[in-house]
Motif scaffolding. Sequence first.
Motif, PDB file in Angstrom:
ATOM      1  N   LEU A 202      10.639   4.320 -13.437  1.00 18.96           N
ATOM      2  CA  LEU A 202       9.300   5.475 -13.114  1.00 18.96           C
ATOM      3  C   LEU A 202       9.796   6.347 -12.099  1.00 18.96           C
ATOM      4  CD1 LEU A 202       6.483   2.608 -12.170  1.00 18.96           C
ATOM      5  CD2 LEU A 202       6.986   3.911 -14.350  1.00 18.96           C
ATOM      6  N   ILE A 203       9.032   7.616 -12.304  1.00 21.19           N
ATOM      7  CA  ILE A 203       9.053   8.647 -11.580  1.00 21.19           C
ATOM      8  C   ILE A 203       7.719   9.014 -10.877  1.00 21.19           C
ATOM      9  CG2 ILE A 203       9.884  11.236 -11.394  1.00 21.19           C
ATOM     10  CD1 ILE A 203      12.046   9.513 -12.301  1.00 21.19           C
ATOM     11  N   LEU A 204       8.038   8.863  -9.384  1.00 21.75           N
ATOM     12  CA  LEU A 204       6.524   8.833  -8.861  1.00 21.75           C
ATOM     13  C   LEU A 204       6.539  10.173  -7.837  1.00 21.75           C
ATOM     14  CD1 LEU A 204       6.604   6.101  -9.474  1.00 21.75           C
ATOM     15  CD2 LEU A 204       5.515   5.463  -7.179  1.00 21.75           C
ATOM     16  N   THR A 205       5.458  10.973  -7.957  1.00 25.69           N
ATOM     17  CA  THR A 205       5.407  12.193  -7.502  1.00 25.69           C
ATOM     18  C   THR A 205       3.980  12.502  -6.751  1.00 25.69           C
ATOM     19  OG1 THR A 205       4.775  13.556  -9.260  1.00 25.69           O
ATOM     20  CG2 THR A 205       7.047  13.496  -9.106  1.00 25.69           C
ATOM     21  N   GLY A 206       4.081  13.778  -5.960  1.00 25.31           N
ATOM     22  CA  GLY A 206       2.685  14.108  -5.306  1.00 25.31           C
ATOM     23  C   GLY A 206       2.386  13.324  -4.117  1.00 25.31           C
ATOM     24  N   GLU A 207       1.448  13.451  -3.547  1.00 21.61           N
ATOM     25  CA  GLU A 207       0.789  12.860  -2.241  1.00 21.61           C
ATOM     26  C   GLU A 207      -0.744  12.599  -2.280  1.00 21.61           C
ATOM     27  OE1 GLU A 207       2.180  13.459   1.829  1.00 21.61           O
ATOM     28  OE2 GLU A 207       0.314  14.216   2.135  1.00 21.61           O
ATOM     29  N   GLN A 208      -1.164  11.321  -2.228  1.00 22.11           N
ATOM     30  CA  GLN A 208      -2.670  11.109  -2.415  1.00 22.11           C
ATOM     31  C   GLN A 208      -3.222  10.981  -1.022  1.00 22.11           C
ATOM     32  OE1 GLN A 208      -4.266  10.239  -5.251  1.00 22.11           O
ATOM     33  NE2 GLN A 208      -5.980  10.523  -4.125  1.00 22.11           N
ATOM     34  N   GLU A 209      -4.446  11.599  -0.982  1.00 19.63           N
ATOM     35  CA  GLU A 209      -5.122  11.485   0.308  1.00 19.63           C
ATOM     36  C   GLU A 209      -6.239  10.335   0.257  1.00 19.63           C
ATOM     37  OE1 GLU A 209      -7.232  15.097   1.509  1.00 19.63           O
ATOM     38  OE2 GLU A 209      -5.279  16.130   1.516  1.00 19.63           O
ATOM     39  N   TYR A 210      -6.394   9.600   1.500  1.00 14.79           N
ATOM     40  CA  TYR A 210      -7.201   8.314   1.470  1.00 14.79           C
ATOM     41  C   TYR A 210      -8.194   8.445   2.466  1.00 14.79           C
ATOM     42  CZ  TYR A 210      -3.909   6.350  -1.943  1.00 14.79           C
ATOM     43  OH  TYR A 210      -3.192   6.108  -3.063  1.00 14.79           O
ATOM     44  N   LYS A 211      -9.178   7.926   2.422  1.00  8.22           N
ATOM     45  CA  LYS A 211     -10.265   7.544   3.638  1.00  8.22           C
ATOM     46  C   LYS A 211     -10.153   6.589   4.397  1.00  8.22           C
ATOM     47  CE  LYS A 211     -13.512  11.009   1.295  1.00  8.22           C
ATOM     48  NZ  LYS A 211     -14.801  10.970   0.829  1.00  8.22           N
ATOM     49  N   GLU A 212     -10.451   6.383   5.676  1.00  8.37           N
ATOM     50  CA  GLU A 212     -10.547   5.438   6.498  1.00  8.37           C
ATOM     51  C   GLU A 212     -11.666   4.402   6.053  1.00  8.37           C
ATOM     52  OE1 GLU A 212     -10.956   3.669  11.177  1.00  8.37           O
ATOM     53  OE2 GLU A 212     -10.863   5.966  10.510  1.00  8.37           O
ATOM     54  N   GLU A 213     -11.664   2.917   5.798  1.00 14.41           N
ATOM     55  CA  GLU A 213     -12.696   2.101   5.243  1.00 14.41           C
ATOM     56  C   GLU A 213     -13.068   1.433   6.395  1.00 14.41           C
ATOM     57  OE1 GLU A 213     -13.854   2.160   2.464  1.00 14.41           O
ATOM     58  OE2 GLU A 213     -12.304   3.553   1.389  1.00 14.41           O
ATOM     59  N   LYS A 214     -14.397   1.249   6.562  1.00 16.95           N
ATOM     60  CA  LYS A 214     -15.115   0.496   7.605  1.00 16.95           C
ATOM     61  C   LYS A 214     -15.548  -0.850   7.000  1.00 16.95           C
ATOM     62  CE  LYS A 214     -14.239   3.124  11.089  1.00 16.95           C
ATOM     63  NZ  LYS A 214     -13.445   2.871  12.430  1.00 16.95           N
ATOM     64  N   SER A 215     -14.914  -1.705   6.420  1.00 16.75           N
ATOM     65  CA  SER A 215     -15.377  -2.989   5.974  1.00 16.75           C
ATOM     66  C   SER A 215     -14.414  -4.158   6.319  1.00 16.75           C
ATOM     67  CB  SER A 215     -15.751  -2.829   4.613  1.00 16.75           C
ATOM     68  OG  SER A 215     -14.423  -2.294   3.843  1.00 16.75           O
ATOM     69  N   LYS A 216     -14.520  -5.194   5.274  1.00 19.66           N
ATOM     70  CA  LYS A 216     -13.696  -6.155   5.290  1.00 19.66           C
ATOM     71  C   LYS A 216     -12.265  -5.637   4.594  1.00 19.66           C
ATOM     72  CE  LYS A 216     -16.885 -10.137   4.912  1.00 19.66           C
ATOM     73  NZ  LYS A 216     -17.190 -11.249   3.963  1.00 19.66           N
ATOM     74  N   ILE A 217     -11.180  -6.256   5.091  1.00 15.42           N
ATOM     75  CA  ILE A 217     -10.048  -5.789   4.479  1.00 15.42           C
ATOM     76  C   ILE A 217      -9.876  -6.702   3.245  1.00 15.42           C
ATOM     77  CG2 ILE A 217      -7.558  -6.133   5.020  1.00 15.42           C
ATOM     78  CD1 ILE A 217      -8.238  -6.413   7.685  1.00 15.42           C
ATOM     79  N   LYS A 218      -9.461  -5.891   2.170  1.00 15.02           N
ATOM     80  CA  LYS A 218      -9.365  -6.248   0.762  1.00 15.02           C
ATOM     81  C   LYS A 218      -7.805  -6.643   0.340  1.00 15.02           C
ATOM     82  CE  LYS A 218     -13.794  -4.063  -1.075  1.00 15.02           C
ATOM     83  NZ  LYS A 218     -14.174  -3.197  -1.885  1.00 15.02           N
ATOM     84  N   LEU A 219      -7.682  -7.720   0.689  1.00 15.35           N
ATOM     85  CA  LEU A 219      -6.075  -8.522   0.341  1.00 15.35           C
ATOM     86  C   LEU A 219      -5.982  -9.139  -0.867  1.00 15.35           C
ATOM     87  CD1 LEU A 219      -3.378  -9.338   1.949  1.00 15.35           C
ATOM     88  CD2 LEU A 219      -4.501 -11.007   2.791  1.00 15.35           C
ATOM     89  N   ALA A 220      -4.845  -8.555  -1.672  1.00 17.49           N
ATOM     90  CA  ALA A 220      -4.748  -9.370  -2.791  1.00 17.49           C
ATOM     91  C   ALA A 220      -3.262  -9.918  -3.070  1.00 17.49           C
ATOM     92  CB  ALA A 220      -4.749  -8.156  -3.662  1.00 17.49           C
ATOM     93  N   TYR A 221      -3.152 -10.741  -3.808  1.00 20.01           N
ATOM     94  CA  TYR A 221      -1.950 -11.199  -4.382  1.00 20.01           C
ATOM     95  C   TYR A 221      -1.827 -10.849  -6.086  1.00 20.01           C
ATOM     96  CZ  TYR A 221       1.640 -14.339  -6.704  1.00 20.01           C
ATOM     97  OH  TYR A 221       2.882 -14.688  -7.157  1.00 20.01           O
TER      98      TYR A 221
END
Length: 415
Positions: A202-221
């Motif tokens: 794969l070729i990955l480019t760009g930069e994504q912006e995210y916001k701070e979340e105030k909730s339970k931590i969503k953890l995944a396998y």
Amino acid sequence: MEGLIVSFTHSNYCIKPTGTEKFVRNLSKILKENNYNHLNFFSFYTDSTIVGVNYNDKFCGIYEYDKIIDIILFYARENNYRIKMLHFQHILNHKTSVLKQVVKKLKVPVCFVLHDYYLICNQLKLIDSNNEFCGVTRPSEEKCKCCAYRNEGINHFESMQSFLKDINSYIYRIIAPSNYVAEKVKLIFPEFRNRIVVRPHLILTGEQEYKEEKSKIKLAYVGAQMKEKGYDDWKVLVETIRENCPDAYELYYFGTGKQEIENVTNIYVSISEQGDNAMINNLRKYGIECAFVWPNWAETYSYVYYELALCGVFIISNDVSGNIYSEITKNKNGLVFQKRKEAVEWLLNIEDVQKRITEYKLNGAYRPQISNVNTDLSDFLSSVDILQTVRMDNKPKTKVLKSIMYRVKYRKFHL
């Protein structure tokens, strides 16, 4: 005159959802978009006397294995194709004696793709009989002295060395998906170091912006429910969270596995059924912030790592995870631990977990936005091609009953 690419795989890439098959599907699509035709032979674990055949991503039937050369010649002559190259994507359960005959008969360039470590050991993930990762080095009496697979591994390596030596003059490239793999394999096969190249999937480019979340931590396998992928370690982690901080996390599983765990939400994801972006779409849909990625072997690439990175997910892994370890260390989009106990203890420190995730999402240096399949074909094509002049009077016959049974078994894939 159109070109023909002939590939060999250890499974039917048209129906299996895992990483190697995803790569072959993508490459086949790119080849066709560039006016190359793709004839694929896939082996069977249960029967080495037969081989499955796909032509331009359509299942054609099951044939006698020893008819491979005849099948290739028939397609080349019937369609007036020039044979451009042989792609050995994976030769597990293939007969190297027949493959050698194919190479020497056709006299076209060959490339190998390193999806795992099968060229080194028949334990293709390099996990020994003690269920320990034994390192990306060549099998030997000294290295393998405590492994019950010792003789098998050493004999396999010697067999692969012999096979590579026999077709040496035809080997154009050995393609590694990451620097981690390339550097390891160069030490094991120094005679090919100038032909070993790195080509990321794969070729990955760009930069994504995210916001701070105030909730339970969503953890995944994410991925297969397999011990070597870390699923047993995940189950231990889930139990620990349940006992110590049940209200701090929302727990998820993403993949095709059917096993369910209390307090974990299963999300069915299959890229072979739902498309290559299925995992990314679901990770974003459910807002996953942190992932536990704990293979007990050195991953050669790991699509999962890059899918998580595209979703701004903070990744927890270990120091034997190969390219995952290498990429987390370089990109600083997660943490690497030596032992599961250390990772679990950190995940129980809710305040620090939230702080680290927030810092990464807001200020992380590696937050790619766009992923594109690598379309560069230079390592998969050479300037050499062969017009086959041997005419086949009749197309080799399929194993009719086996072909019908296979189509019925996998009818949901519209074979």
